[in-house]
Scaffold this active site. Structure first.
Site, PDB file in Angstrom:
ATOM      1  N   ASP A 103      -2.021 -31.611 -13.127  1.00 49.26           N
ATOM      2  CA  ASP A 103      -1.704 -32.308 -12.013  1.00 49.26           C
ATOM      3  C   ASP A 103      -3.012 -33.055 -11.500  1.00 49.26           C
ATOM      4  OD1 ASP A 103      -0.489 -32.913  -9.378  1.00 49.26           O
ATOM      5  OD2 ASP A 103      -1.511 -31.150  -8.335  1.00 49.26           O
ATOM      6  N   ASP A 142      -4.366 -33.941  -7.743  1.00 49.31           N
ATOM      7  CA  ASP A 142      -5.102 -33.670  -6.559  1.00 49.31           C
ATOM      8  C   ASP A 142      -5.361 -32.138  -6.539  1.00 49.31           C
ATOM      9  OD1 ASP A 142      -4.882 -36.332  -5.146  1.00 49.31           O
ATOM     10  OD2 ASP A 142      -2.866 -35.985  -5.270  1.00 49.31           O
TER      11      ASP A 142
END
Length: 473
Positions: free
Chosen positions: A27, A29
């Site tokens: 991912d 963030d």
């Protein structure tokens, strides 16, 4: 004190060898990139202003400011009753952690409200932590949800203090929509891009982790819900302008968790100017950025299946749950709060408090057989002291809600989900630098309750003092 916990370690829920991992996914963030404390203040302020300007909430709520020390991740919010609380792995509310607005709800009121302290399954949040299909609870699992919890609590506080009648369901929806709009309308993205040094914590270790994996011939991919230009600027800042050379596939605006379940959405190519192209995708090419798509098409185009894939993310539900339950990928959870909690657990004060708290619990279990009045007075004093020490233990981590991982003695609901959906977990990706790429993670064999002797069955040398000695002491 000789067995201090390592905040930079990787912890295992399920045995896993990195020698079996050929493909690493990430991912963006709070996985590849971490943000400064200023970001949550930005989100809180922007959402608060949207409430005032677009939802016509009283301008007086502008006096409330974001408090980074108020909430923790993993809390549940009762949408209809407008209360925020911590729930354990068995659906029991931890009394003393129920807040209406910014004020704690007395235990007696909580017990009356819920006819005890247990929350029935049908009232709990759904699989992804949402309050839908009749579920009255919402669980806040995202790190971005910290300002949302604070804003909900502040507006609730304003209405309560000013005796304003309001519908809690409407408030919840309006705050949720305002937080969403901070993201969707690009308010957050534009602010970060305009002052990237203020909001992004630069770390050479992110690049070091990616470079280490690349040097060992590992394939890598990125799947994020964030937009293309935002990710590109952030990655250029923390990794370098050649960051795309490290990744075999880059997918933006994936709309997880729908990405893992919806088979209908095809991939779209994004050109250098951010324009979406219409040509059909037959292959996911290195150095190219793609938007949307779905995991089933991803698997078809890449052939990356099963336990040779390890994916890292910070959101237990949106990032990890479907991958481990439906697709057999290995999963790694990034839990930034872990580092600070472990440092607290390493302090002498915490160790001494926990040691005595465990001793008190053992004394209560062993000595409860004494029913005479004098003994019962001593037992009541111990129970009172145990309650006080539990509160002290909670305050070590967060004055309102305590630890992310424990209630008084049980695992939290957050930890229950973490244990189920993550093979390994760590404070940040940089922890990977402490391990060889062929390292095997072995979970600790923690004793089950029936594998431990009761206090009264332990060897005399290990037993607590006898009641008479304890009374004399």
């Amino acid at each position: 004190m000789n067995n201090l916990l390592n905040p930079d370690a990787i912890f295992s829920n399920n045995e896993m060898s990195l020698s079996d991992i050929e493909i690493y996914g990430f991912d963006y963030d709070y996985t590849l990139v971490f943000y400064s404390k200023h970001l949550h203040t930005l989100i809180f302020n922007a959402a608060r202003d949207l409430l005032i300007n677009e939802h016509r909430y009283p301008a007086e709520i502008r006096k409330y400011e974001y408090d980074p020390n108020f909430a923790i991740r993993g809390l549940h919010y009762d949408v209809q009753r407008a209360v925020l609380m911590k729930i354990d792995a068995f659906h029991y509310i931890q009394l003393g952690t129920v807040y209406r607005g910014l004020s704690v709800v007395p235990d007696e009121e909580v017990i009356e409200m819920y006819e005890g302290s247990h929350v029935p399954l049908e009232q709990m949040s759904d699989f992804y932590g949402k309050s839908s299909h009749g579920n009255t609870m919402k669980q806040f699992m995202d790190i971005f949800s910290l300002p949302e919890m604070s804003l909900l609590s502040c507006v609730n506080e304003y209405f309560l203090k000013n005796n304003i009648d309001y519908e809690p369901v409407h408030l919840y929806k309006d705050v949720k929509d305002s937080i969403r709009d901070v993201h969707i309308k690009g308010i957050m993205y534009r602010a970060i891009e305009a002052d990237i040094e203020k909001y992004i914590c630069y770390a050479e270790q992110t690049r070091a982790v990616l470079a280490k994996l690349a040097d060992h011939g590992k394939k890598m991919f990125l799947i994020t819900n964030s937009p293309s230009s935002f990710v590109d600027k952030g990655m250029r800042y923390i990794v370098g302008k050649d960051w795309r050379d490290l990744f075999d596939v880059v997918i933006v605006q994936a709309e997880k968790p729908n990405f893992f379940n919806d088979k209908r959405r095809p991939f779209r190519k994004v050109n250098e100017k951010g324009v979406l192209l219409w040509d059909k995708i037959h292959k996911l090419q290195k150095g190219q950025i793609y938007k949307q798509g779905n995991l089933y098409e991803f698997l078809k185009l890449t052939g990356w299946r099963g336990s040779k894939v390890l994916y890292f993310g910070d959101h237990i539900y949106s990032d990890l749950a479907d991958l481990t339950l439906k697709h057999g990928w290995r999963t790694g959870a990034i839990i930034p709060e872990l580092r600070s909690e472990l440092k607290i657990m390493n302090t002498e004060q915490y160790i001494q408090t926990m040691t005595w708290l465990q001793t008190l619990t053992g004394l209560l279990e062993q000595m409860q057989v004494h029913r005479d009045a004098e003994s019962q007075l001593v037992l009541q004093e111990w129970k009172k002291e145990r309650k006080e020490m539990r509160e002290m233990t909670k305050n070590f981590f967060n004055t309102q809600f305590g630890s992310l991982f424990r209630t008084d003695q049980n695992p939290t609901y957050f930890l229950r989900r973490l244990s189920r959906f993550a093979d390994i977990y760590m404070a940040s990706l940089s922890c990977l630098l402490n391990y060889d790429v062929s390292h095997t993670f072995y979970p600790r064999r923690t004793p089950l309750q029936h594998e431990l002797p009761a206090w009264s069955d332990r060897a005399p040398a290990l037993r607590p003092p006898l009641l008479q000695e304890a009374q004399a002491e």
